[in-house]
Design a protein around this motif. Structure first.
Motif, short mmCIF file in Angstrom:
data_model
loop_
_atom_site.label_atom_id
_atom_site.label_comp_id
_atom_site.label_asym_id
_atom_site.label_seq_id
_atom_site.Cartn_x
_atom_site.Cartn_y
_atom_site.Cartn_z
N SER A 50 -24.88 7.47 -40.46
CA SER A 50 -25.79 6.60 -41.21
C SER A 50 -25.21 6.27 -42.58
CB SER A 50 -27.16 7.26 -41.38
OG SER A 50 -27.80 7.40 -40.15
N ARG A 54 -24.36 2.61 -44.04
CA ARG A 54 -24.86 2.17 -45.35
C ARG A 54 -23.72 1.63 -46.21
NH1 ARG A 54 -28.29 6.05 -45.40
NH2 ARG A 54 -26.91 7.58 -46.31
N LYS A 83 -23.32 1.67 -35.16
CA LYS A 83 -24.74 1.68 -34.82
C LYS A 83 -24.98 2.05 -33.36
CE LYS A 83 -26.79 -1.29 -38.31
NZ LYS A 83 -27.54 -2.54 -38.55
N LEU A 86 -25.88 5.67 -33.11
CA LEU A 86 -27.08 6.13 -33.81
C LEU A 86 -28.30 5.95 -32.92
CD1 LEU A 86 -26.41 4.64 -37.35
CD2 LEU A 86 -26.33 7.05 -36.69
N GLY A 127 -31.89 8.70 -39.67
CA GLY A 127 -31.00 7.86 -38.89
C GLY A 127 -31.69 6.74 -38.14
N ARG A 128 -33.02 6.68 -38.25
CA ARG A 128 -33.78 5.67 -37.50
C ARG A 128 -34.50 4.69 -38.41
NH1 ARG A 128 -37.49 8.10 -33.25
NH2 ARG A 128 -37.29 6.03 -32.40
N ASP A 130 -34.53 3.30 -42.83
CA ASP A 130 -34.00 3.37 -44.19
C ASP A 130 -34.99 4.16 -45.05
OD1 ASP A 130 -32.85 2.97 -46.65
OD2 ASP A 130 -33.24 0.81 -46.71
#
Length: 147
Positions: A50, A54, A83, A86, A127-128, A130
């Motif tokens: 993550s 970012r 992604k 994730l 991780g799911r 923000d």
């Protein structure tokens, strides 16, 4: 990821191979920081990936502002590859439900209780979603209760 890395080496997919190597290297560095013989848990791996996503988001913004669409596109493709590893992001409705559940579960009544709500949400949104968005939603929800 390691299996995908091997497959990329066989197929000659250099771009995907490069980002997978970078991700595995970041994970390995985090394990080294953790201590001798340590391995990262799934949430820790998600946190590393993550963080990389970012940083790539920020890079894409900077390249677009700097008039470098070619580099922005490259970073954007790398971000998409990461992604894939994730968990599926929470949609708006799922996040709202989780915030409501957190407020109920913690008995939060005012913005002063935000810490306990965020602590409850942390493992469920890691991780799911923000964290800034989660924080904004919690503030708004606790502000509604107060107002």
């Amino acid at each position: 990821m390691r299996e995908d890395q091997k497959e990329c080496m066989r197929s000659g997919n250099k771009e995907r191979l490069s980002i997978l190597r970078m991700a595995l290297s970041s994970i390995r560095n985090a394990e080294i920081e953790k201590g001798k013989g340590a391995t990262l848990s799934d949430p820790e791996v998600i946190a590393v990936l993550s963080g990389m996503v970012r940083k790539l988001d920020e890079s894409v913004d900077q390249f677009e502002k700097g008039g470098r669409p070619d580099l922005a596109e490259k970073e954007s493709r790398e971000r998409q590859i990461l992604k894939e590893y994730l968990p599926r992001p929470l949609d708006e409705a799922e996040l709202d439900r989780l915030v409501d559940e957190a407020v109920q579960s913690t008995g939060a009544k005012s913005p002063r209780d935000m810490g306990s709500v965020m602590k409850w949400l942390g493992p469920r949104t890691s991780g799911r979603a923000d964290n800034r968005l989660v924080s904004q939603k919690v503030k708004a929800r606790l502000g509604e209760q107060n107002g």
